[in-house]
Design a protein around this motif. Structure first.
Motif, PDB file in Angstrom:
ATOM      1  N   ALA A 154       0.798  -1.226   0.000  1.00  0.00           N
ATOM      2  CA  ALA A 154       0.000   0.000   0.000  1.00  0.00           C
ATOM      3  C   ALA A 154       0.830   1.274   0.000  1.00  0.00           C
ATOM      4  O   ALA A 154       0.321   2.338  -0.374  1.00  0.00           O
ATOM      5  CB  ALA A 154      -0.940   0.006   1.212  1.00  0.00           C
ATOM      6  N   ALA A 155       2.088   1.211   0.386  1.00  0.00           N
ATOM      7  CA  ALA A 155       2.904   2.433   0.446  1.00  0.00           C
ATOM      8  C   ALA A 155       3.692   2.681  -0.828  1.00  0.00           C
ATOM      9  O   ALA A 155       4.321   3.725  -0.968  1.00  0.00           O
ATOM     10  CB  ALA A 155       3.865   2.367   1.631  1.00  0.00           C
ATOM     11  N   GLY A 156       3.661   1.751  -1.764  1.00  0.00           N
ATOM     12  CA  GLY A 156       4.412   1.918  -3.002  1.00  0.00           C
ATOM     13  C   GLY A 156       3.745   2.881  -3.959  1.00  0.00           C
ATOM     14  O   GLY A 156       2.663   3.415  -3.695  1.00  0.00           O
ATOM     15  N   GLY A 157       4.406   3.113  -5.103  1.00  0.00           N
ATOM     16  CA  GLY A 157       3.874   4.059  -6.075  1.00  0.00           C
ATOM     17  C   GLY A 157       2.501   3.681  -6.571  1.00  0.00           C
ATOM     18  O   GLY A 157       1.596   4.520  -6.656  1.00  0.00           O
ATOM     19  N   VAL A 158       2.296   2.393  -6.895  1.00  0.00           N
ATOM     20  CA  VAL A 158       0.978   1.927  -7.338  1.00  0.00           C
ATOM     21  C   VAL A 158       0.044   1.783  -6.140  1.00  0.00           C
ATOM     22  O   VAL A 158      -1.113   2.192  -6.190  1.00  0.00           O
ATOM     23  CB  VAL A 158       1.102   0.596  -8.089  1.00  0.00           C
ATOM     24  N   GLY A 159       0.553   1.188  -5.071  1.00  0.00           N
ATOM     25  CA  GLY A 159      -0.298   0.917  -3.913  1.00  0.00           C
ATOM     26  C   GLY A 159      -0.892   2.150  -3.280  1.00  0.00           C
ATOM     27  O   GLY A 159      -2.073   2.159  -2.906  1.00  0.00           O
ATOM     28  N   GLY A 295      14.183   0.184  -4.440  1.00  0.00           N
ATOM     29  CA  GLY A 295      12.852  -0.237  -4.045  1.00  0.00           C
ATOM     30  C   GLY A 295      12.339   0.304  -2.731  1.00  0.00           C
ATOM     31  O   GLY A 295      11.394  -0.245  -2.161  1.00  0.00           O
ATOM     32  N   HIS A 296      12.933   1.388  -2.234  1.00  0.00           N
ATOM     33  CA  HIS A 296      12.537   1.890  -0.920  1.00  0.00           C
ATOM     34  C   HIS A 296      11.941   3.299  -0.960  1.00  0.00           C
ATOM     35  O   HIS A 296      11.683   3.876   0.096  1.00  0.00           O
ATOM     36  CB  HIS A 296      13.735   1.880   0.032  1.00  0.00           C
ATOM     37  N   THR A 297      11.732   3.858  -2.128  1.00  0.00           N
ATOM     38  CA  THR A 297      11.208   5.226  -2.195  1.00  0.00           C
ATOM     39  C   THR A 297       9.711   5.235  -1.924  1.00  0.00           C
ATOM     40  O   THR A 297       8.971   4.373  -2.412  1.00  0.00           O
ATOM     41  CB  THR A 297      11.477   5.852  -3.578  1.00  0.00           C
ATOM     42  N   ALA A 298       9.267   6.206  -1.142  1.00  0.00           N
ATOM     43  CA  ALA A 298       7.842   6.364  -0.850  1.00  0.00           C
ATOM     44  C   ALA A 298       7.290   7.452  -1.767  1.00  0.00           C
ATOM     45  O   ALA A 298       7.125   8.595  -1.375  1.00  0.00           O
ATOM     46  CB  ALA A 298       7.643   6.726   0.608  1.00  0.00           C
ATOM     47  N   GLY A 299       7.072   7.098  -3.008  1.00  0.00           N
ATOM     48  CA  GLY A 299       6.580   8.060  -3.982  1.00  0.00           C
ATOM     49  C   GLY A 299       7.272   7.865  -5.311  1.00  0.00           C
ATOM     50  O   GLY A 299       8.103   6.966  -5.489  1.00  0.00           O
TER      51      GLY A 299
END
Length: 305
Positions: A154-159, A295-299
């Motif tokens: 849920a915190a990823g770019g798509v999620g 793979g750790h960016t929030a945005g």
């Protein structure tokens, strides 16, 4: 025009900034002057040969599928747009060649939508692929007001866009994420749960009767999906084809301008926003790819052209 290109599969070492001709504009296409373009994991996966069995490649390749910019020129039979229009697009073509990490890109009219007025150029560039992926998965599952949705990743770019879209569709949303992202998810209207052992039990504690929709944006979570899905529930994945054997759907996003226009409407209605994690100039695409691979960016990661 300036463009980032590569002539063979590989890592970031195959990228170079070059000058290539401005592409020809065919019937039903427009030429877009790129303001911003966002990076998606598929961009560097294609460059590494990850989709070689799926899509033909014509070198030199200009990578990139997301774009926000202005219409520079319209081709034959394109009454929908005129020069100067501000637009966004998921500009995927039928083969890998002329992408968005350049000063100009051609886009079929069917993939274009007006740029949402409420989003910056950087945010608008981050909307198309990720937003369409989430929107098309959730609408294909007929997500609505009676649903409780579990979003994997849920915190990823798509999620993160999926959380907002599901909320806009009227659903209750539970989302998996690491603890450092829980406050951000709560701000988006999501009930966060921690990844890891015991995940199914934590979801069941929030939804004792199970969830009615599961949106998998990470893969490798089918056992959890089965454990928390209510009888008659629906589920789909963008990252795990084995869901097909478990009554789910496996999806690949489509470049549909009408869907993108609906996302723009949600943004302008205050129901959807795009978080930009970091911006890079065009020439620093290699660094942008390296950051994406972590793979750790929030945005979203965005190139400013």
């Amino acid at each position: 025009m300036r463009a980032m290109t590569y002539d063979t599969y590989g890592g970031v070492e195959v990228l170079s900034e070059t000058r290539i001709p401005v592409p020809k504009v065919g019937p039903g296409e427009v030429l877009v002057r790129v303001r911003c373009a966002s990076v998606n994991p598929v961009d560097w996966k294609i460059m590494a040969g990850g989709l070689d069995g799926l899509m033909d490649v014509v070198y030199p390749v200009v990578p990139g599928w997301d774009v926000a910019g202005t219409v520079e020129y319209v081709g034959i039979d394109t009454p929908e747009f005129t020069a100067g229009d501000e637009v966004v697009a998921y500009a995927r073509k039928d083969y890998v060649h002329g992408g968005t990490f350049a000063e100009f890109v051609t886009v079929p009219v069917r993939a274009l939508a007006p740029k949402p007025a409420s989003l910056t150029w950087q945010q608008a560039a981050g909307l198309p692929l990720a937003g369409l992926t989430a929107y098309q998965l959730l609408t294909r599952l007929d997500t609505g007001k009676e649903d409780t949705v579990l979003v994997h990743g849920a915190a990823g770019g798509v999620g993160s866009l999926g959380v907002q879209i599901a909320r806009a569709l009227g659903a209750r949303v539970i989302g998996t994420a690491s603890a450092r992202n829980h406050d951000r998810l709560r701000e988006l209207g999501c009930e966060p749960v921690e990844y890891g052992d015991g995940l199914a039990e934590r979801v069941r504690a929030l939804a004792p009767d199970g969830v009615t929709v599961v949106a998998d944006f990470v893969g490798g979570v089918l056992d959890t999906t089965r454990a928390v899905l209510a009888e008659g529930g629906r589920h789909a994945s963008i990252a795990d084809h084995t869901v097909l054997g478990a009554g789910g759907q496996w999806m690949w996003v489509r470049p549909v301008g009408a869907d993108l226009a609906e996302l723009g409407r949600l943004a302008d209605a205050g129901q959807l926003t795009v978080t930009v994690a970091k911006t890079f100039p065009l020439a620093e695409l290699a660094a942008a790819f390296d950051l994406s691979r972590e793979g750790h960016t929030a945005g979203k990661i965005v190139l400013e052209v």
